[in-house]
Design an enzyme around this catalytic site. Structure first.
Site, PDB file in Angstrom:
ATOM      1  N   GLN A  17     -15.721 -18.631  75.427  1.00 18.43           N
ATOM      2  CA  GLN A  17     -14.905 -18.502  74.210  1.00 18.43           C
ATOM      3  C   GLN A  17     -13.470 -18.023  74.416  1.00 18.43           C
ATOM      4  O   GLN A  17     -12.533 -18.552  73.801  1.00 18.43           O
ATOM      5  CB  GLN A  17     -15.610 -17.547  73.224  1.00 18.43           C
ATOM      6  CG  GLN A  17     -14.894 -17.442  71.897  1.00 18.43           C
ATOM      7  CD  GLN A  17     -15.502 -16.489  70.901  1.00 18.43           C
ATOM      8  OE1 GLN A  17     -14.854 -16.072  69.963  1.00 18.43           O
ATOM      9  NE2 GLN A  17     -16.753 -16.128  71.074  1.00 18.43           N
ATOM     10  N   LYS A  75     -15.872 -27.468  94.256  1.00 18.78           N
ATOM     11  CA  LYS A  75     -16.359 -26.840  95.498  1.00 18.78           C
ATOM     12  C   LYS A  75     -16.475 -27.857  96.621  1.00 18.78           C
ATOM     13  O   LYS A  75     -16.631 -27.499  97.779  1.00 18.78           O
ATOM     14  CB  LYS A  75     -17.674 -26.115  95.246  1.00 18.78           C
ATOM     15  CG  LYS A  75     -17.434 -24.839  94.431  1.00 18.78           C
ATOM     16  CD  LYS A  75     -18.589 -23.893  94.457  1.00 18.78           C
ATOM     17  CE  LYS A  75     -18.171 -22.559  93.825  1.00 18.78           C
ATOM     18  NZ  LYS A  75     -19.316 -21.753  93.445  1.00 18.78           N
ATOM     19  N   ARG A 104     -12.565 -17.433  95.654  1.00 17.13           N
ATOM     20  CA  ARG A 104     -13.694 -17.958  96.444  1.00 17.13           C
ATOM     21  C   ARG A 104     -13.655 -19.479  96.507  1.00 17.13           C
ATOM     22  O   ARG A 104     -14.078 -20.089  97.471  1.00 17.13           O
ATOM     23  CB  ARG A 104     -15.036 -17.492  95.830  1.00 17.13           C
ATOM     24  CG  ARG A 104     -15.348 -16.034  96.057  1.00 17.13           C
ATOM     25  CD  ARG A 104     -16.809 -15.716  95.705  1.00 17.13           C
ATOM     26  NE  ARG A 104     -17.086 -15.770  94.279  1.00 17.13           N
ATOM     27  CZ  ARG A 104     -16.815 -14.784  93.419  1.00 17.13           C
ATOM     28  NH1 ARG A 104     -16.272 -13.668  93.841  1.00 17.13           N
ATOM     29  NH2 ARG A 104     -17.100 -14.911  92.140  1.00 17.13           N
ATOM     30  N   GLU A 139     -18.104 -10.666  75.003  1.00 19.09           N
ATOM     31  CA  GLU A 139     -17.508 -10.130  73.766  1.00 19.09           C
ATOM     32  C   GLU A 139     -17.840  -8.667  73.460  1.00 19.09           C
ATOM     33  O   GLU A 139     -16.962  -7.816  73.343  1.00 19.09           O
ATOM     34  CB  GLU A 139     -17.974 -11.015  72.593  1.00 19.09           C
ATOM     35  CG  GLU A 139     -17.648 -10.509  71.212  1.00 19.09           C
ATOM     36  CD  GLU A 139     -16.158 -10.512  70.902  1.00 19.09           C
ATOM     37  OE1 GLU A 139     -15.512 -11.519  71.185  1.00 19.09           O
ATOM     38  OE2 GLU A 139     -15.667  -9.504  70.357  1.00 19.09           O
ATOM     39  N   ASP A 168     -13.215 -11.783  72.607  1.00 22.07           N
ATOM     40  CA  ASP A 168     -13.010 -13.133  73.138  1.00 22.07           C
ATOM     41  C   ASP A 168     -11.795 -13.814  72.504  1.00 22.07           C
ATOM     42  O   ASP A 168     -10.797 -14.092  73.158  1.00 22.07           O
ATOM     43  CB  ASP A 168     -14.249 -13.997  72.870  1.00 22.07           C
ATOM     44  CG  ASP A 168     -15.349 -13.726  73.869  1.00 22.07           C
ATOM     45  OD1 ASP A 168     -15.042 -13.231  74.964  1.00 22.07           O
ATOM     46  OD2 ASP A 168     -16.516 -14.011  73.557  1.00 22.07           O
ATOM     47  N   GLY A 248      -5.527   3.213  56.875  1.00 19.49           N
ATOM     48  CA  GLY A 248      -4.078   3.321  56.690  1.00 19.49           C
ATOM     49  C   GLY A 248      -3.751   4.478  55.760  1.00 19.49           C
ATOM     50  O   GLY A 248      -4.609   5.325  55.481  1.00 19.49           O
ATOM     51  N   GLY A 249      -2.539   4.493  55.249  1.00 18.69           N
ATOM     52  CA  GLY A 249      -2.104   5.597  54.400  1.00 18.69           C
ATOM     53  C   GLY A 249      -2.619   5.509  52.968  1.00 18.69           C
ATOM     54  O   GLY A 249      -2.507   6.469  52.208  1.00 18.69           O
ATOM     55  N   GLN A 250      -3.161   4.371  52.573  1.00 12.23           N
ATOM     56  CA  GLN A 250      -3.647   4.205  51.199  1.00 12.23           C
ATOM     57  C   GLN A 250      -5.177   4.151  51.229  1.00 12.23           C
ATOM     58  O   GLN A 250      -5.749   3.280  51.874  1.00 12.23           O
ATOM     59  CB  GLN A 250      -3.112   2.897  50.588  1.00 12.23           C
ATOM     60  CG  GLN A 250      -1.598   2.746  50.623  1.00 12.23           C
ATOM     61  CD  GLN A 250      -0.888   3.720  49.697  1.00 12.23           C
ATOM     62  OE1 GLN A 250      -1.482   4.292  48.765  1.00 12.23           O
ATOM     63  NE2 GLN A 250       0.398   3.941  49.943  1.00 12.23           N
TER      64      GLN A 250
HETATM   65  N1  CAO Z   1     -16.912 -26.980  90.065  1.00  9.72           N
HETATM   66  C1  CAO Z   1     -17.623 -26.197  90.884  1.00  9.72           C
HETATM   67  N2  CAO Z   1     -17.851 -24.896  90.653  1.00  9.72           N
HETATM   68  C2  CAO Z   1     -17.303 -24.374  89.541  1.00  9.72           C
HETATM   69  C3  CAO Z   1     -16.529 -25.123  88.644  1.00  9.72           C
HETATM   70  C4  CAO Z   1     -16.343 -26.494  88.929  1.00  9.72           C
HETATM   71  N3  CAO Z   1     -15.648 -27.291  88.127  1.00  9.72           N
HETATM   72  N4  CAO Z   1     -16.156 -24.320  87.634  1.00  9.72           N
HETATM   73  C5  CAO Z   1     -16.658 -23.112  87.882  1.00  9.72           C
HETATM   74  N5  CAO Z   1     -17.359 -23.119  89.032  1.00  9.72           N
HETATM   75  C6  CAO Z   1     -18.049 -22.012  89.656  1.00  9.72           C
HETATM   76  C7  CAO Z   1     -17.211 -20.805  89.894  1.00  9.72           C
HETATM   77  O1  CAO Z   1     -16.383 -21.005  90.992  1.00  9.72           O
HETATM   78  C8  CAO Z   1     -18.259 -19.745  90.117  1.00  9.72           C
HETATM   79  O2  CAO Z   1     -18.748 -19.831  91.456  1.00  9.72           O
HETATM   80  P1  CAO Z   1     -18.950 -18.531  92.400  1.00  9.72           P
HETATM   81  O3  CAO Z   1     -19.801 -17.574  91.639  1.00  9.72           O
HETATM   82  O4  CAO Z   1     -19.613 -19.103  93.588  1.00  9.72           O
HETATM   83  O5  CAO Z   1     -17.613 -17.977  92.674  1.00  9.72           O
HETATM   84  C9  CAO Z   1     -19.414 -20.213  89.222  1.00  9.72           C
HETATM   85  O6  CAO Z   1     -19.061 -21.529  88.792  1.00  9.72           O
HETATM   86  C10 CAO Z   1     -19.695 -19.355  88.021  1.00  9.72           C
HETATM   87  O7  CAO Z   1     -18.512 -18.938  87.362  1.00  9.72           O
HETATM   88  P2  CAO Z   1     -18.532 -17.580  86.544  1.00  9.72           P
HETATM   89  O8  CAO Z   1     -19.034 -16.488  87.425  1.00  9.72           O
HETATM   90  O9  CAO Z   1     -17.216 -17.397  85.912  1.00  9.72           O
HETATM   91  O10 CAO Z   1     -19.604 -17.909  85.396  1.00  9.72           O
HETATM   92  P3  CAO Z   1     -20.788 -17.014  84.838  1.00  9.72           P
HETATM   93  O11 CAO Z   1     -21.484 -17.895  83.860  1.00  9.72           O
HETATM   94  O12 CAO Z   1     -21.649 -16.430  85.890  1.00  9.72           O
HETATM   95  O13 CAO Z   1     -20.077 -15.804  84.071  1.00  9.72           O
HETATM   96  C11 CAO Z   1     -18.569 -14.859  82.438  1.00  9.72           C
HETATM   97  C12 CAO Z   1     -19.512 -16.019  82.806  1.00  9.72           C
HETATM   98  C13 CAO Z   1     -17.941 -15.205  81.124  1.00  9.72           C
HETATM   99  C14 CAO Z   1     -19.373 -13.564  82.316  1.00  9.72           C
HETATM  100  C15 CAO Z   1     -17.500 -14.712  83.539  1.00  9.72           C
HETATM  101  O14 CAO Z   1     -16.894 -15.950  83.752  1.00  9.72           O
HETATM  102  C16 CAO Z   1     -16.420 -13.681  83.212  1.00  9.72           C
HETATM  103  O15 CAO Z   1     -16.652 -12.466  83.284  1.00  9.72           O
HETATM  104  N6  CAO Z   1     -15.240 -14.164  82.855  1.00  9.72           N
HETATM  105  C17 CAO Z   1     -14.089 -13.301  82.579  1.00  9.72           C
HETATM  106  C18 CAO Z   1     -14.228 -12.603  81.263  1.00  9.72           C
HETATM  107  C19 CAO Z   1     -14.400 -13.566  80.125  1.00  9.72           C
HETATM  108  O16 CAO Z   1     -13.647 -14.482  79.920  1.00  9.72           O
HETATM  109  N7  CAO Z   1     -15.408 -13.277  79.312  1.00  9.72           N
HETATM  110  C20 CAO Z   1     -15.504 -13.944  78.039  1.00  9.72           C
HETATM  111  C21 CAO Z   1     -16.579 -14.859  77.999  1.00  9.72           C
HETATM  112  S1  CAO Z   1     -16.698 -15.497  76.382  1.00  9.72           S
HETATM  113  O17 CAO Z   1     -17.813 -14.529  75.676  1.00  9.72           O
END
Ligand code: CAO
Length: 416
Positions: A17, A75, A104, A139, A168, A248-250
């Site tokens: 999001q 990758k 990475r 979030e 978010d 707020g103030g009101q």
């Molecule tokens: N091709 C190949 N690999 C891909 C790719 C693509 N097109 N796009 C993403 N990936 C890979 C990433 O490189 C990552 O790999 P590694 O773990 O090996 O480095 C993997 O997909 C997973 O990505 P991620 O860790 O970001 O995803 P997740 O689902 O595990 O976590 C979230 C999701 C939201 C918790 C995390 O991305 C995060 O903390 N983001 C920052 C904060 C944020 O935006 N949070 C709001 C989320 S909305 O509620």
């Protein structure tokens, strides 16, 4: 009509999001947003909270309008090459992966700079540099760590999160401002830069008034506009939850209206604004309060606020929230009905301004979405549907200079 951000090309490496909120706004302002999604899977939200089998969810469609979608396995070596080409040809990369994921993948800031020194790399992370910088965040974690949850709810209940997605979508908004600011600075310097919006920081920014109150509390030991003061309760060391007090103030509070026994949203938010105190007293039939020294001044009213709100409520309970709104507006008394999502969805004026928009989608059919809340007089927003997974892969690759044969080879290799 030209759009404000026409000519700006965004490599949209966002998911879920926070990041998609940001790139959707940029797309609405006219940027060409190319969403890069995992081959075969796409953004996880496509399949989350589905209401129609096999159709992209509303979660996805409502956050990804006006974008193009390509699939790419970044990758695999040939996928990395495509990403490099994209980096060379885009102005901004927006990403919200977990901390370190981009590194990475081999795309460090230094590497991106080598490929395109003008590139702006914009990131959402849960936290800024510090003890939690490596944490993944969603979030409600941001709402809790940014100060919103400890200050939301009633003081005899647990901390509460709010339905407004301040962690978010709130962070996505902050990031969008950072991006356009960096684009503006690039006009002068010719250089790109990193833009970081941490979710904790964005929530705290939105909770600014509560840090204000923390310092007031430490200095004076009391905050007279809080219900705790009116109720004679003592304040602790940290800003308490203030229920529905105005902040707020009101002074303000939510008051029951006609039908409250069965309708959970039959309430109005009422503000006892000082300049209209006389009108308030007249409307509710308590004209003696206008001159009574216990009620005549804002200072005198502070310890009696709950009693005053209860008296006003005796009046609001006799009318619907819309009737109360109409009557109070005649006297310039600030108030607002508690609108349900159903009422908002059906509100004609919001349709007319493009704040609520009906969009047609080839798989799921018609649905409602929230349009661009920011209206520019010289850059109108036209909301177009979200892309299907990989819908524009061939089109974008061809634009990047890939031949039909090269595209077929990437598909054979399952890179796209
Ligand atoms: N091709 C190949 N690999 C891909 C790719 C693509 N097109 N796009 C993403 N990936 C890979 C990433 O490189 C990552 O790999 P590694 O773990 O090996 O480095 C993997 O997909 C997973 O990505 P991620 O860790 O970001 O995803 P997740 O689902 O595990 O976590 C979230 C999701 C939201 C918790 C995390 O991305 C995060 O903390 N983001 C920052 C904060 C944020 O935006 N949070 C709001 C989320 S909305 O509620």
């Amino acid at each position: 009509m030209t759009k404000a951000l026409e000519g700006v090309r965004i490599l949209d490496f966002t998911h879920v999001q926070s990041g998609p909120t940001c790139t959707q706004l940029l797309a609405w302002f006219g940027a060409d947003v190319i969403k890069v999604e995992k081959t075969g899977e796409g953004d996880a939200t496509r399949g989350q909270l589905r209401d129609i089998q096999d159709a992209d969810s509303l979660y996805f469609t409502m956050l990804n309008h006006n974008k193009r979608s390509i699939t790419l396995d970044t990758k695999k070596p040939s996928g990395k090459q495509v990403l490099e080409t994209l980096i060379k040809q885009c102005d901004v990369m927006v990403e919200n992966f977990a901390p370190g994921a981009l590194d990475r993948m081999g795309f460090t800031w230094e590497r991106i700079q080598e490929l395109n020194p003008k590139m702006i790399v914009a990131s959402v992370k849960g936290f800024g540099p510090g003890p939690y910088e490596d944490c993944k965040v969603y979030e409600n974690v941001a709402q809790c760590t940014g100060g919103a949850a400890s200050t939301t709810g009633f003081d005899d209940g647990p901390p509460m999160v709010t339905g407004a997605q301040i962690g978010d979508s709130g962070t996505g908004l902050h990031l969008a401002l950072g991006i356009v600011t960096a684009l503006y600075q690039r006009e002068k310097t010719g250089r790109g830069q990193k833009v970081l919006a941490a979710m904790q920081d964005a929530v705290l920014n939105l909770c600014r008034v509560k840090l204000r109150d923390q310092q007031r509390l430490e200095r004076t030991g009391v905050m007279e506009e809080y219900p705790q003061f009116t109720e004679g309760k003592s304040f602790g060391a940290a800003v308490p939850r203030a229920g529905n007090a105005s902040g707020g103030g009101q002074p303000g509070w939510t008051l029951k209206c006609k039908g409250w026994q069965t309708d959970p949203n039959a309430y109005i938010y009422f503000i006892a604004q000082a300049p209209v105190w006389g009108s308030i007293c007249k409307v509710i039939g308590r004209e003696e309060w206008i001159t009574d020294p216990d009620y005549a001044t804002p200072r005198a009213r502070l310890p009696r606020l709950m009693e005053i709100f209860a008296t006003v409520e005796e009046w609001t309970k006799t009318k619907t929230k819309f009737e109360v709104m109409d009557i109070l507006n005649e006297y310039d008394i600030p108030c607002g009905p508690i609108l349900s999502m159903k009422e908002i969805a059906e509100e004609p004026s919001l349709r007319e301004t493009g704040t609520i928009v009906e969009v047609d989608h080839p798989v799921r059919g018609k649905y409602l979405t929230v349009g661009n809340p920011i209206k520019l007089s010289d850059s109108a927003t036209e909301v177009t549907r979200s892309p299907l997974l990989g819908e524009h892969t061939d089109e974008v690759l061809a634009q990047l200079g890939y031949s039909a044969e090269a595209i077929a080879a990437l598909r054979e290799e399952r890179v796209i």
